[in-house]
Design a protein around this motif. Sequence first.
Motif, PDB file in Angstrom:
ATOM      1  N   GLY A  68       0.770  -1.211  -0.220  1.00  0.00           N
ATOM      2  CA  GLY A  68      -0.065   0.459  -0.084  1.00  0.00           C
ATOM      3  C   GLY A  68       0.353   1.171  -0.640  1.00  0.00           C
ATOM      4  N   PRO A  69       0.146   2.414   0.399  1.00  0.00           N
ATOM      5  CA  PRO A  69       1.005   3.905  -0.006  1.00  0.00           C
ATOM      6  C   PRO A  69       2.490   3.950   1.242  1.00  0.00           C
ATOM      7  N   ALA A  70       1.449   3.027   2.456  1.00  0.00           N
ATOM      8  CA  ALA A  70       3.146   3.526   3.051  1.00  0.00           C
ATOM      9  C   ALA A  70       3.783   2.595   3.404  1.00  0.00           C
ATOM     10  N   ASP A  71       3.878   1.672   2.167  1.00  0.00           N
ATOM     11  CA  ASP A  71       5.137   0.634   1.630  1.00  0.00           C
ATOM     12  C   ASP A  71       6.208   1.265   0.663  1.00  0.00           C
ATOM     13  N   ASP A  72       4.760   2.101  -0.627  1.00  0.00           N
ATOM     14  CA  ASP A  72       5.367   2.719  -1.169  1.00  0.00           C
ATOM     15  C   ASP A  72       6.400   4.254  -1.102  1.00  0.00           C
ATOM     16  N   GLN A  73       5.821   4.630   0.182  1.00  0.00           N
ATOM     17  CA  GLN A  73       6.287   6.180   0.717  1.00  0.00           C
ATOM     18  C   GLN A  73       7.663   4.938   1.374  1.00  0.00           C
ATOM     19  N   ALA A  74       7.789   4.656   2.112  1.00  0.00           N
ATOM     20  CA  ALA A  74       8.726   3.994   3.053  1.00  0.00           C
ATOM     21  C   ALA A  74       9.934   3.552   1.661  1.00  0.00           C
ATOM     22  N   ARG A  75       9.258   2.730   0.559  1.00  0.00           N
ATOM     23  CA  ARG A  75      10.321   2.458  -0.191  1.00  0.00           C
ATOM     24  C   ARG A  75      10.890   3.692  -0.654  1.00  0.00           C
ATOM     25  N   ARG A  76      10.305   4.714  -0.977  1.00  0.00           N
ATOM     26  CA  ARG A  76      10.842   5.662  -1.782  1.00  0.00           C
ATOM     27  C   ARG A  76      11.650   6.909  -1.270  1.00  0.00           C
ATOM     28  N   ILE A  77      11.490   6.170   0.275  1.00  0.00           N
ATOM     29  CA  ILE A  77      12.788   6.762   0.998  1.00  0.00           C
ATOM     30  C   ILE A  77      13.924   5.722   1.770  1.00  0.00           C
ATOM     31  N   CYS A  78      13.669   5.198   1.443  1.00  0.00           N
ATOM     32  CA  CYS A  78      15.173   4.187   0.878  1.00  0.00           C
ATOM     33  C   CYS A  78      15.298   3.830  -0.340  1.00  0.00           C
ATOM     34  N   GLY A 116      19.793 -11.057  10.953  1.00  0.00           N
ATOM     35  CA  GLY A 116      18.737 -11.423  10.882  1.00  0.00           C
ATOM     36  C   GLY A 116      17.821 -10.399  11.575  1.00  0.00           C
ATOM     37  N   GLU A 117      17.329  -9.445  11.360  1.00  0.00           N
ATOM     38  CA  GLU A 117      16.347  -8.534  11.378  1.00  0.00           C
ATOM     39  C   GLU A 117      15.000  -9.122  10.812  1.00  0.00           C
ATOM     40  N   PRO A 118      13.739  -9.366  12.602  1.00  0.00           N
ATOM     41  CA  PRO A 118      12.859 -10.104  11.531  1.00  0.00           C
ATOM     42  C   PRO A 118      11.549  -8.929  11.125  1.00  0.00           C
ATOM     43  N   ASP A 119      12.043  -7.938  11.306  1.00  0.00           N
ATOM     44  CA  ASP A 119      10.864  -6.835  11.541  1.00  0.00           C
ATOM     45  C   ASP A 119      11.277  -5.335  10.780  1.00  0.00           C
ATOM     46  N   GLY A 120      10.123  -5.245   9.999  1.00  0.00           N
ATOM     47  CA  GLY A 120      10.106  -3.439   9.629  1.00  0.00           C
ATOM     48  C   GLY A 120      10.580  -3.973   7.877  1.00  0.00           C
ATOM     49  N   LEU A 121      11.228  -2.603   7.692  1.00  0.00           N
ATOM     50  CA  LEU A 121      11.792  -2.342   6.103  1.00  0.00           C
ATOM     51  C   LEU A 121      12.833  -1.877   6.444  1.00  0.00           C
ATOM     52  N   TRP A 122      13.826  -2.088   5.795  1.00  0.00           N
ATOM     53  CA  TRP A 122      14.863  -2.102   6.620  1.00  0.00           C
ATOM     54  C   TRP A 122      15.991  -2.245   4.934  1.00  0.00           C
ATOM     55  N   GLY A 123      15.758  -1.369   4.096  1.00  0.00           N
ATOM     56  CA  GLY A 123      17.231  -0.460   3.208  1.00  0.00           C
ATOM     57  C   GLY A 123      16.538  -1.040   1.984  1.00  0.00           C
ATOM     58  N   GLY A 124      14.959  -1.158   2.382  1.00  0.00           N
ATOM     59  CA  GLY A 124      13.673  -1.089   1.490  1.00  0.00           C
ATOM     60  C   GLY A 124      13.865  -2.996   1.347  1.00  0.00           C
TER      61      GLY A 124
END
Length: 98
Positions: free
Chosen positions: A43-53, A70-78
């Motif tokens: 969704g939009p939040a994912d798109d916005q986070a990926r644009r930042i990355c 092994g970070e299990p959560d969140g958006l890291w490095g896109g």
Amino acid sequence: MTLQRTRHDHAPRPPLRWMTRAACQDADPGLFFPITGETSQQGPADDQARRICQACPVQPACLDWALRTGEPDGLWGGTTPAERRRLRARRQQAPATA
């Protein structure tokens, strides 16, 4: 069995050097760690986070750190947790190079 107490009265660890230059420093953490109960973002939040990355000068270091730890959560490095699991599996299957 003997239990040892751990002291937690020390100062928090400083951020890794690359973190101080991350483009997400002032972004809403909810973009990168949505409270949805799902492991993948859409969704939009994912798109916005990926644009930042994508525009981040330390994206490669961020992704490498998330893969190594092994970070299990969140958006890291896109990448989402599921994407990182696939990348880690590929890294483990790849033959070692000299």
